[in-house]
Design a protein around this motif. Structure first.
Motif, PDB file in Angstrom:
ATOM      1  N   ILE A  48      43.768  21.801 -39.129  1.00 41.35           N
ATOM      2  CA  ILE A  48      45.094  22.323 -38.801  1.00 41.35           C
ATOM      3  C   ILE A  48      46.051  21.159 -38.560  1.00 41.35           C
ATOM      4  O   ILE A  48      45.682  20.166 -37.928  1.00 41.35           O
TER       5      ILE A  48
ATOM      6  N   ILE B 266      49.207  20.212 -36.488  1.00 40.61           N
ATOM      7  CA  ILE B 266      50.101  20.569 -35.380  1.00 40.61           C
ATOM      8  C   ILE B 266      51.369  19.738 -35.521  1.00 40.61           C
ATOM      9  O   ILE B 266      51.310  18.498 -35.559  1.00 40.61           O
TER      10      ILE B 266
ATOM     11  N   LEU C   5      50.474  24.717 -37.116  1.00 41.94           N
ATOM     12  CA  LEU C   5      50.894  25.127 -35.780  1.00 41.94           C
ATOM     13  C   LEU C   5      52.135  24.335 -35.420  1.00 41.94           C
ATOM     14  O   LEU C   5      52.088  23.097 -35.343  1.00 41.94           O
TER      15      LEU C   5
ATOM     16  N   LEU D  17      54.922  23.502 -32.684  1.00 43.25           N
ATOM     17  CA  LEU D  17      55.275  23.552 -31.268  1.00 43.25           C
ATOM     18  C   LEU D  17      56.782  23.403 -31.154  1.00 43.25           C
ATOM     19  O   LEU D  17      57.356  22.405 -31.600  1.00 43.25           O
TER      20      LEU D  17
ATOM     21  N   ILE E 107      51.729  29.258 -37.488  1.00 40.96           N
ATOM     22  CA  ILE E 107      51.855  29.833 -36.157  1.00 40.96           C
ATOM     23  C   ILE E 107      52.849  28.993 -35.361  1.00 40.96           C
ATOM     24  O   ILE E 107      52.765  27.757 -35.344  1.00 40.96           O
TER      25      ILE E 107
ATOM     26  N   THR F 268      54.487  28.332 -31.582  1.00 42.96           N
ATOM     27  CA  THR F 268      54.300  28.596 -30.159  1.00 42.96           C
ATOM     28  C   THR F 268      55.025  27.540 -29.344  1.00 42.96           C
ATOM     29  O   THR F 268      55.595  26.588 -29.866  1.00 42.96           O
TER      30      THR F 268
ATOM     31  N   LEU G 267      48.626  27.214 -26.690  1.00 46.12           N
ATOM     32  CA  LEU G 267      48.244  26.289 -27.751  1.00 46.12           C
ATOM     33  C   LEU G 267      46.838  26.592 -28.275  1.00 46.12           C
ATOM     34  O   LEU G 267      46.610  26.616 -29.491  1.00 46.12           O
TER      35      LEU G 267
ATOM     36  N   SER H  48      46.853  29.809 -30.275  1.00 42.89           N
ATOM     37  CA  SER H  48      47.529  29.577 -31.555  1.00 42.89           C
ATOM     38  C   SER H  48      46.644  28.805 -32.521  1.00 42.89           C
ATOM     39  O   SER H  48      46.624  29.084 -33.730  1.00 42.89           O
ATOM     40  N   LEU H  49      45.911  27.828 -32.008  1.00 35.10           N
ATOM     41  CA  LEU H  49      44.991  27.076 -32.864  1.00 35.10           C
ATOM     42  C   LEU H  49      43.923  27.984 -33.467  1.00 35.10           C
ATOM     43  O   LEU H  49      43.581  27.861 -34.649  1.00 35.10           O
TER      44      LEU H  49
ATOM     45  N   ALA I  32      45.580  30.007 -36.126  1.00 32.56           N
ATOM     46  CA  ALA I  32      45.921  29.162 -37.272  1.00 32.56           C
ATOM     47  C   ALA I  32      44.698  28.803 -38.099  1.00 32.56           C
ATOM     48  O   ALA I  32      44.809  28.494 -39.293  1.00 32.56           O
TER      49      ALA I  32
ATOM     50  N   CYS J  58      52.905  33.121 -31.586  1.00 32.76           N
ATOM     51  CA  CYS J  58      51.808  33.434 -30.677  1.00 32.76           C
ATOM     52  C   CYS J  58      52.244  33.014 -29.284  1.00 32.76           C
ATOM     53  O   CYS J  58      52.540  31.831 -29.051  1.00 32.76           O
TER      54      CYS J  58
END
Length: 337
Positions: free
Chosen positions: A5, A7, A86, A88, A113, A115, A132, A135-136, A139, A150
């Protein structure tokens, strides 16, 4: 094989730290996150991830349309390298960004995703870590081919979500559409609500920040307000925020004339309701029927965030004569069919 993933840390409360002036964005989020996870039981069960931190972090209250181009460009540039994404992001404009990403990334086949948190990760008591981690996990799934928010255990379609509470931990909801999933004792997905995987049709345009404006109606609104908003020739779209089932103050003839003149000049006006639930039924009342005569587009159950970003996106990517027809079509689950 363990899923990988990306981020993307764009800023927001989740990575802020306290200062004399209040919470401020600070760099170095990856180090703080990995240090936190080393102290977290079961962290080894998480998917593999890498962190990309924006050079210039965004306080979400300062979000500008060019940030959508930047974020969309980052995701598409790394699309083939990762199994999910993901983002942030600060909560104040999170629903705007999630909505815009859904329009830019149509036909996606993996999760994006979005968040953030109401309390920074740096605080002893926070909602950041749970948001977090949940969401991970979402994802890392292969069954969510869409942009979602999320938050507080809720998985929401990004272009259906709004921030409804300023400080509560369950800040986000989607009043006109069911949750796509939830993270409780178990991770649950409502697969019957999810979009189907498609063929990528990504468009990451540059935006004119003046192209779309929002015009809310209220008791006593003057036609001068609309006239001033619409006097800028760069304005090509208006989100009209009306009462109830889409009713404007049609007894205000000057205001209606301003809207009529704008439509005649080629400005696209979309009518959405100020109500959290329900949709525009333009013409159910005589006041709303006035907008039908003018040529205002009924926005059905679009959220303010989705209406604003969809109009921005279409104006930036489509010929003017196609915008109206596409505004009344559901492109990626943003409105009732």
């Amino acid at each position: 094989m363990k899923r990988n993933i990306l981020i993307i840390y764009a800023g927001g409360t989740i990575g802020m730290q306290a200062s004399e002036k209040g919470y401020v964005p600070v760099a170095g989020f990856e180090q703080r996150l990995r240090a936190q996870l080393r102290r977290t039981t079961g962290a080894s069960e998480l998917p593999a991830f890498e962190v990309l931190e924006l050079e210039q972090l965004i306080d979400s209250a300062n979000l500008q349309p060019h940030h959508w181009t930047e974020l969309g460009g980052i995701i598409t540039a790394h699309w083939q390298q990762y199994d999910g994404f993901l983002l942030l992001h600060g909560t104040d404009t999170m629903a705007y960004t999630a909505s815009m990403l859904s329009f830019m990334l149509q036909g996606m086949d993996k999760p994006v995703i979005v968040t953030g948190s109401q309390i920074p990760l740096a605080q002893l008591r926070n909602d950041a870590l749970d948001n977090l981690l949940s969401s991970l996990m979402f994802a890392a799934g292969d069954a969510i081919p869409e942009v979602c928010i999320c938050f507080n255990g809720r998985l929401l379609r990004g272009n259906r979500a709004s921030k409804l509470k300023s400080s509560a931990l369950d800040a986000f909801d989607s009043p006109n559409f069911g949750w796509l999933g939830q993270a409780g004792i178990d991770i649950e997905l409502h697969t019957e609500l999810l979009l189907q995987s498609g063929t990528a049709d990504f468009k990451i345009p540059d935006f004119n920040p003046d192209a779309v404006v929002i015009l809310p109606v209220y008791p006593g609104i003057s036609a001068r307000i609309a006239r001033d908003l619409l006097s800028n020739p760069a304005v090509k779209g208006v989100v009209l925020h009306t009462y109830g089932a889409g009713n404007p103050p049609d007894a205000n003839g000057e205001l209606m004339a301003e809207l009529d003149n704008a439509v005649r000049r080629g400005v696209t006006i979309v009518n959405i309701t100020q109500c959290l639930q329900g949709q525009v039924s333009q013409g159910a009342y005589a006041t709303g029927a006035t907008l039908n005569r003018i040529g205002v587009i009924p926005g059905r159950d679009l959220t303010l965030e989705a209406a604003f970003t969809k109009l921005h996106f279409l104006l930036a990517t489509q010929p003017a004569d196609r915008v109206k027809g596409l505004m009344i079509q559901s492109l990626c689950g943003e409105m009732a069919q």
